[in-house]
Design a protein around this motif. Structure first.
Motif, PDB file in Angstrom:
ATOM      1  N   LYS A 428      25.149   6.041  62.967  1.00  0.00           N
ATOM      2  CA  LYS A 428      25.382   7.457  62.665  1.00  0.00           C
ATOM      3  C   LYS A 428      24.619   7.946  61.427  1.00  0.00           C
ATOM      4  CE  LYS A 428      28.478   8.526  65.855  1.00  0.00           C
ATOM      5  NZ  LYS A 428      28.281   9.620  66.821  1.00  0.00           N
ATOM      6  N   SER A 429      23.823   7.080  60.837  1.00  0.00           N
ATOM      7  CA  SER A 429      23.106   7.433  59.608  1.00  0.00           C
ATOM      8  C   SER A 429      21.785   8.136  59.937  1.00  0.00           C
ATOM      9  CB  SER A 429      22.832   6.179  58.772  1.00  0.00           C
ATOM     10  OG  SER A 429      21.934   6.462  57.734  1.00  0.00           O
ATOM     11  N   ALA A 430      21.699   9.437  59.588  1.00  0.00           N
ATOM     12  CA  ALA A 430      20.454  10.175  59.831  1.00  0.00           C
ATOM     13  C   ALA A 430      19.302   9.583  59.024  1.00  0.00           C
ATOM     14  CB  ALA A 430      20.658  11.646  59.476  1.00  0.00           C
ATOM     15  N   LYS A 431      19.616   9.138  57.807  1.00  0.00           N
ATOM     16  CA  LYS A 431      18.601   8.522  56.946  1.00  0.00           C
ATOM     17  C   LYS A 431      18.028   7.265  57.608  1.00  0.00           C
ATOM     18  CE  LYS A 431      18.033   6.705  52.206  1.00  0.00           C
ATOM     19  NZ  LYS A 431      17.735   5.309  52.474  1.00  0.00           N
ATOM     20  N   PHE A 432      18.896   6.457  58.227  1.00  0.00           N
ATOM     21  CA  PHE A 432      18.439   5.234  58.897  1.00  0.00           C
ATOM     22  C   PHE A 432      17.432   5.577  59.985  1.00  0.00           C
ATOM     23  CE2 PHE A 432      18.791   2.493  62.642  1.00  0.00           C
ATOM     24  CZ  PHE A 432      18.417   1.277  62.102  1.00  0.00           C
ATOM     25  N   TRP A 433      17.746   6.575  60.809  1.00  0.00           N
ATOM     26  CA  TRP A 433      16.865   6.892  61.922  1.00  0.00           C
ATOM     27  C   TRP A 433      15.553   7.524  61.448  1.00  0.00           C
ATOM     28  CZ3 TRP A 433      17.308   4.509  66.216  1.00  0.00           C
ATOM     29  CH2 TRP A 433      18.557   4.063  66.636  1.00  0.00           C
ATOM     30  N   ARG A 434      15.601   8.342  60.396  1.00  0.00           N
ATOM     31  CA  ARG A 434      14.363   8.926  59.862  1.00  0.00           C
ATOM     32  C   ARG A 434      13.404   7.830  59.394  1.00  0.00           C
ATOM     33  NH1 ARG A 434      17.792  12.689  57.350  1.00  0.00           N
ATOM     34  NH2 ARG A 434      17.626  11.550  55.362  1.00  0.00           N
ATOM     35  N   GLU A 435      13.970   6.787  58.765  1.00  0.00           N
ATOM     36  CA  GLU A 435      13.147   5.726  58.180  1.00  0.00           C
ATOM     37  C   GLU A 435      12.768   4.637  59.170  1.00  0.00           C
ATOM     38  OE1 GLU A 435      15.491   4.312  54.968  1.00  0.00           O
ATOM     39  OE2 GLU A 435      15.131   6.055  53.674  1.00  0.00           O
ATOM     40  N   ASN A 436      13.587   4.447  60.216  1.00  0.00           N
ATOM     41  CA  ASN A 436      13.411   3.246  61.045  1.00  0.00           C
ATOM     42  C   ASN A 436      13.191   3.482  62.534  1.00  0.00           C
ATOM     43  OD1 ASN A 436      14.015   0.974  59.027  1.00  0.00           O
ATOM     44  ND2 ASN A 436      15.812   2.280  58.777  1.00  0.00           N
ATOM     45  N   ALA A 437      13.226   4.728  62.992  1.00  0.00           N
ATOM     46  CA  ALA A 437      13.066   4.970  64.436  1.00  0.00           C
ATOM     47  C   ALA A 437      11.796   4.334  64.979  1.00  0.00           C
ATOM     48  CB  ALA A 437      13.073   6.473  64.718  1.00  0.00           C
ATOM     49  N   GLN A 438      10.703   4.446  64.233  1.00  0.00           N
ATOM     50  CA  GLN A 438       9.425   3.910  64.689  1.00  0.00           C
ATOM     51  C   GLN A 438       9.439   2.386  64.779  1.00  0.00           C
ATOM     52  OE1 GLN A 438       6.175   5.888  62.878  1.00  0.00           O
ATOM     53  NE2 GLN A 438       4.607   4.505  63.687  1.00  0.00           N
ATOM     54  N   ARG A 439      10.345   1.739  64.046  1.00  0.00           N
ATOM     55  CA  ARG A 439      10.389   0.271  64.063  1.00  0.00           C
ATOM     56  C   ARG A 439      10.923  -0.291  65.380  1.00  0.00           C
ATOM     57  NH1 ARG A 439      12.308  -2.697  58.730  1.00  0.00           N
ATOM     58  NH2 ARG A 439      11.281  -4.358  59.949  1.00  0.00           N
ATOM     59  N   LEU A 440      11.510   0.571  66.206  1.00  0.00           N
ATOM     60  CA  LEU A 440      11.937   0.122  67.533  1.00  0.00           C
ATOM     61  C   LEU A 440      10.738  -0.185  68.424  1.00  0.00           C
ATOM     62  CD1 LEU A 440      14.695   1.182  66.524  1.00  0.00           C
ATOM     63  CD2 LEU A 440      15.127   1.983  68.851  1.00  0.00           C
ATOM     64  N   ASN A 441       9.531   0.198  67.958  1.00  0.00           N
ATOM     65  CA  ASN A 441       8.305  -0.098  68.711  1.00  0.00           C
ATOM     66  C   ASN A 441       7.778  -1.505  68.428  1.00  0.00           C
ATOM     67  OD1 ASN A 441       8.488   2.580  69.466  1.00  0.00           O
ATOM     68  ND2 ASN A 441       7.029   3.283  67.914  1.00  0.00           N
ATOM     69  N   GLU A 442       8.315  -2.155  67.400  1.00  0.00           N
ATOM     70  CA  GLU A 442       7.799  -3.466  67.004  1.00  0.00           C
ATOM     71  C   GLU A 442       8.020  -4.510  68.093  1.00  0.00           C
ATOM     72  OE1 GLU A 442       9.693  -4.388  63.317  1.00  0.00           O
ATOM     73  OE2 GLU A 442       8.685  -2.786  62.193  1.00  0.00           O
TER      74      GLU A 442
END
Length: 546
Positions: A428-442
């Protein structure tokens, strides 16, 4: 065998693990076989007749003086006789000879080599017999031949034998579950019948008595607890059936004997990779995830333990969800031996992998599965076994250290890989998704693929809800998210959950679809803006020329 892992024999609970086989073997030893009739009918030659007759009378002395002939005769009899009762007797005799002195295994190998006979073939053929005792005793002897001597089982025979053990575990495990299901159904029927009889009585308001669901479930669980956790292998008259004058024991009664053979085989490093090659670990985990009794739990977890002594296998072990399953068993088990072997597996999963990042991932997975909480409970208990205390201290220290170094993305990645999604704060952390969404591509979209797979396969409403939410957040925060999700087939799967029976799943799926659509509109808006700018620039150039 130099590659065998040294483990004290008492650690394997051999007698407890083969009680059905041992009880039958005790009866078979009392038989008297009329070997003379076999010779008269020319089913055995005179040399074999004299050898087996002498062996019946004075086993120790005769074997010492005529070892080669004894081996030759026993192999001949196993290969050429077919009557069940006689084969049973020969197998018990042979097993006793090996149990008395392990060095006789090499004697069998050497003699068979001189005679140019295959020692594996006759016993592998017996695995296809219908008689349960013959099948499991032949399997037991094969395991001893494979593990107690200097000669390893040939690769083709090894794959066949390990596949046999895996299939036996799976079928025996299925038989056990079917038995438990029938027991549960029978218990429920008895309870309903009992309450139906009492239902004729009225309460003080004159209403018919009708127990609520919670009461029924409580009584059913109590009945199951007293019946279902009987020792598999502790047979009595009630669990035996008479068929054609012979005692027939249900299939699931042999599950401990099968597991015992596997315990022996996996002590040898060469055999471990072959077992993984036949997808054996998945079978162990599948059975452990069901409600089997503590003895079977102990034996199968023992198999996992010996596998983890190989660094390569220890590094790959949690790909089979070993940590979540063992964490669940640890939280429920009341037997010290099961607790001890689980802690030993966890310790190996941290100590044995050569890649420190793998050990760190295992620590995080244990934290994610609430192992720290169980360790704190265990620290309050007193154990006679010093190994348990030492392992609890070691694991507590390692897991506490990993918690301090744990980033929010590490925590998230571990949770996704475990397949046990829950509404932890990181989602539920908006900050987490802003910083880490792209890391799901790793790692070739590893985490995103797992989320899609969970949406496709999971039946758990919470897991489905969280997976839908995470996919929606990924699409919202990563510009090419919609395109990637479509490539992985995730969009259709999310939309399928719009009609899910659970309202929470429907709600999260709807939100995810909305995010997909909004993302698409934003993309179209940007494209239109870009086209308008290009048109304006074009118009400026034309007017300039004019």
């Amino acid at each position: 065998m130099t590659t065998a892992l040294y483990l004290p024999e008492e650690n394997i609970d051999m007698i407890a693990a083969t009680s059905v086989l041992q009880q039958q073997a005790a009866d078979i030893r009392t038989r008297t076989i009329n070997w003379a009739s076999y010779m008269q009918s020319q089913m055995i030659n005179e040399e074999d007749y004299k050898t087996i007759s002498s062996l019946d009378k004075s086993r120790g002395n005769f074997l010492t003086q005529n070892s080669s002939q004894v081996v030759k005769t026993l192999l001949n009899l196993v290969s050429h006789l077919s009557k069940d009762s006689t084969i049973q007797y020969i197998l018990v005799l042979l097993d006793d000879l090996l149990q008395e002195d392990r060095s006789r295994v090499d004697l069998f190998h050497e003699t068979a080599g001189k005679l140019k006979q295959c020692i594996w073939g006759p016993f592998l053929n017996l695995l296809n017999r219908q008689d349960g005792f013959i099948v499991n005793m032949a399997s037991r002897i094969l395991a001893k031949f494979a593990c107690w001597g200097h000669e390893t089982m040939p690769k083709s025979d090894l794959n066949f034998y390990l596949q046999f053990l895996k299939d036996q575990l799976a079928s025996n495990g299925l038989a056990y579950l079917q038995e438990m299901a029938l027991l549960a159904k029978r218990t429920q029927t008895i309870l309903v019948h009992t309450h139906g009889q009492h239902g004729k009585d009225k309460d003080h308001h004159g209403h018919q008595y009708s127990p609520n669901l919670a009461q029924l479930q409580q009584q059913q669980q109590l009945a199951l607890a007293t019946e279902s956790y009987r020792e598999v292998g502790a047979t009595g008259s009630s669990s035996e059936q008479q068929q054609d004058g012979k005692c027939v024991i249900p299939n699931n009664e042999y599950i401990q004997s099968v597991a015992r053979c596997l315990q022996m085989m996996l002590r040898v490093d060469e055999y471990r990779f072959a077992f993984v090659g036949v997808d054996g670990i998945s079978t162990l985990i599948r059975i452990l995830s069901t409600r089997v009794n503590f003895q079977v739990q102990y034996q199968l977890i023992f198999c996992l333990w010996v596998l983890t002594f190989n660094p390569l296998l220890a590094a790959k072990m949690n790909k089979f969800s070993v940590i979540p399953i063992l964490a669940d068993i640890l939280s429920d088990c009341a037997k010290e031996k099961v607790t001890r072997i689980i802690l030993a597996v966890f310790r190996n999963l941290i100590e044995k992998p050569e890649d420190k990042s793998v050990a760190k991932d295992h620590c995080i997975a244990m934290v994610q599965c609430k192992v720290l909480k169980q360790l704190s409970i265990l620290e309050q208990r007193r154990f006679d076994d010093e190994d348990i205390t030492a392992d609890v201290e070691y694991l507590s220290e390692k897991l506490q250290n990993s918690v301090q170094d744990l980033s929010s993305f590490d925590e998230y990645a571990t949770e996704v890989r475990s397949g046990r999604l829950e509404w932890s704060p990181v989602h539920k952390s908006a900050k987490f998704w802003r910083e880490n969404a792209q890391r799901l591509n790793e790692k070739n979209y590893e985490l995103l693929r797992i989320l899609v797979h969970l949406l496709e396969t999971s039946k758990d409403a919470i897991i489905l809800s969280v997976a839908c939410f995470d996919i929606g957040e990924y699409v919202r925060h990563y510009p090419r998210g919609k395109h990637v999700l479509e490539q992985l087939g995730g969009k259709q799967i999310v939309m399928q959950h719009l009609g899910h029976e659970d309202p929470n799943v429907r709600y999260e799926a709807l939100l995810a679809v909305q995010k997909l659509m909004v993302h698409n509109w934003e993309y179209l808006g940007k494209q239109l803006e870009k086209e308008n700018e290009n048109q304006k620039q074009g118009a400026t150039v034309i007017s300039g020329k004019a």
